[in-house]
Scaffold this active site. Sequence first.
Site, PDB file in Angstrom:
ATOM      1  N   TYR A  21       0.895  -1.326   0.057  1.00  0.00           N
ATOM      2  CA  TYR A  21       0.088   0.060   0.076  1.00  0.00           C
ATOM      3  C   TYR A  21       0.747   1.060   0.036  1.00  0.00           C
ATOM      4  O   TYR A  21       1.807   1.443   0.941  1.00  0.00           O
ATOM      5  CB  TYR A  21      -0.722   0.093   1.226  1.00  0.00           C
ATOM      6  CG  TYR A  21      -1.873   1.074   1.381  1.00  0.00           C
ATOM      7  CD1 TYR A  21      -3.023   0.820   0.811  1.00  0.00           C
ATOM      8  CD2 TYR A  21      -1.691   1.781   2.320  1.00  0.00           C
ATOM      9  CE1 TYR A  21      -4.193   1.617   0.922  1.00  0.00           C
ATOM     10  CE2 TYR A  21      -2.690   2.982   2.416  1.00  0.00           C
ATOM     11  CZ  TYR A  21      -3.963   2.789   1.750  1.00  0.00           C
ATOM     12  OH  TYR A  21      -4.898   3.567   1.864  1.00  0.00           O
ATOM     13  N   SER A  25      -6.512   8.146   5.793  1.00  0.00           N
ATOM     14  CA  SER A  25      -6.094   6.699   6.043  1.00  0.00           C
ATOM     15  C   SER A  25      -7.181   5.795   5.228  1.00  0.00           C
ATOM     16  O   SER A  25      -8.202   6.051   4.957  1.00  0.00           O
ATOM     17  CB  SER A  25      -6.166   6.169   7.369  1.00  0.00           C
ATOM     18  OG  SER A  25      -7.370   5.954   7.913  1.00  0.00           O
ATOM     19  N   LYS A  26      -6.661   4.526   5.132  1.00  0.00           N
ATOM     20  CA  LYS A  26      -7.455   3.624   4.237  1.00  0.00           C
ATOM     21  C   LYS A  26      -8.693   3.442   4.734  1.00  0.00           C
ATOM     22  O   LYS A  26      -9.780   2.773   4.374  1.00  0.00           O
ATOM     23  CB  LYS A  26      -6.797   2.485   3.762  1.00  0.00           C
ATOM     24  CG  LYS A  26      -6.356   1.553   4.585  1.00  0.00           C
ATOM     25  CD  LYS A  26      -5.686   0.325   3.721  1.00  0.00           C
ATOM     26  CE  LYS A  26      -4.902  -0.482   4.757  1.00  0.00           C
ATOM     27  NZ  LYS A  26      -4.129  -1.513   4.068  1.00  0.00           N
ATOM     28  N   ARG A  27      -8.615   3.305   6.146  1.00  0.00           N
ATOM     29  CA  ARG A  27      -9.916   3.175   7.046  1.00  0.00           C
ATOM     30  C   ARG A  27     -11.110   4.285   6.566  1.00  0.00           C
ATOM     31  O   ARG A  27     -12.205   3.865   6.439  1.00  0.00           O
ATOM     32  CB  ARG A  27      -9.605   3.353   8.419  1.00  0.00           C
ATOM     33  CG  ARG A  27     -10.757   2.773   9.192  1.00  0.00           C
ATOM     34  CD  ARG A  27     -10.211   2.215  10.529  1.00  0.00           C
ATOM     35  NE  ARG A  27      -9.028   3.025  11.034  1.00  0.00           N
ATOM     36  CZ  ARG A  27      -9.169   3.831  12.227  1.00  0.00           C
ATOM     37  NH1 ARG A  27     -10.167   3.924  12.703  1.00  0.00           N
ATOM     38  NH2 ARG A  27      -7.973   4.492  12.611  1.00  0.00           N
TER      39      ARG A  27
END
Length: 489
Positions: free
Chosen positions: A14, A247-249
Amino acid sequence: MRVRTRFAPSPTGYLHIGGMRTALYAYLYAKQHGGDFILRLEDTDRERLVGDAAQIIYDSMKEAGLTYDEGPDIGGPCGPYIQSERRDIYLSYAEKLLETGDAYYCFCTKERLEEMHAAGATKYDKRCLRIPLDEARARAAAGEPYVIRQNVPESGEYTFRDLVFGEVTVPYADLEDNVLIKSDGLPTYNFANVIDDHLMGITHVIRGVEYLSSTPKYDLLYRALGWEPPAYMHLQPIMRDARHKLSKRYGAASYKDFINKGYLKDAVMNYIALLGWSPKDNTEKFGMDYMIENFSVDGLSKSPSIFDEAKLRWLNGEYIREMSDDEFFDAARPFLERVDYLQGLDLRYLASLLHSRCLSLADVGPSECFADMRKEDDLSVNLTEFVTAFDKLSPDMFVHAKNKTDAAVAREMLPDLIRLTEEHWDDLYPALEAYASEKGVKKGAVLWVYRIAITASPVTPGGATEMATLFGREETLRRLARSLTLLSE
Ligand code: GLU
């Protein structure tokens, strides 16, 4: 002195957009000074490794134009460029630090450390520092598990200069005796970054601000080994909003996520350059050459930047507008091909209609069709909804006050429109124009009825005859007939 910078990601599968920005700045700084840009993989945290993560990094960097001069997949004079392949190098330097007393063996068990923290300790208490080196070596040789820790002074403070933050002073009391070599024999970041940056001849370390307060520890290691520390530029993070990092969250956060959302690589790189740096002349749209020429440390921001996707969309639209129709089609094609209901249409022609209206390539269809799109952070608009809107046709859609049209007018016109379509397919537009003047109605009225009858959409990426061309003669006639049936019911 030849400037050498590096980008040192951990291969987690990532490549965060913040990492890409760090890489960009490091690249720009090196190239502006005629120096070298190096890629190094920091993979000593074996638990976080992901299969093809390294390849994702190589590919993304090359695609984005961040061509590195040395790196794991291309080699170079200071290799290997993967930390897990440099194990013996770190161990030999750890040995030197043990000799000089700048590092020591630590045998404390996990349980002991946990007890220490439970009792309120905020950092390691240096208990193992008291073990004489000979004894410690014998215990290690006998197989007792150990780590090697850095021996940080207990009192005093350390001051260094950061090119972004200026003078930074950290009291030693704030610093812990970090682990340098873990029980698996691999170094921690805290050790490997120093050894590698020195051995790879890095002159300017450009990295996230989270390493700013640890920098004194790294400088102590450089000095203990008789080396000169590099210059530092620490960068503030990219935020989603005032309180949360991107963030990917919370949706898209990696370089690939944004590419998959239909942003062009040049626009993404241009936009992220602006997140944390502003050129003196306040230009907002620029390419790599401009950035190399104009990048400046004093344009770097001391505060975090907020990622504004609407602005990225705007900028992306500017890049899209600069493409030729062919270039746009090539870029949009993978997106167009993922939208089921568009298959069978002339995609090149459709692209030419969408070209001036798209802000992102994903605007060519519904977001469900595109990987990595999440509802909550999706700003795209579906410009091809008109293709499937036909089922929702209702008589009141023909109402247009200015054109003086409604369902009754449409019902009257439609048999003529069908006839004109059959007889004048190749010169439909002038035929509709002539029909309007013959009837004594506005051209707009005819075109409106025609377009609603075949798309059931008040907004379409082209006029009536362009929509007809897109659907083709047969489908257009089918749609006109269905509209007439609906109005006659
Ligand atoms: N591997 C570290 C990270 O990904 C690199 C930090 C640095 O550039 O020194 O955060």
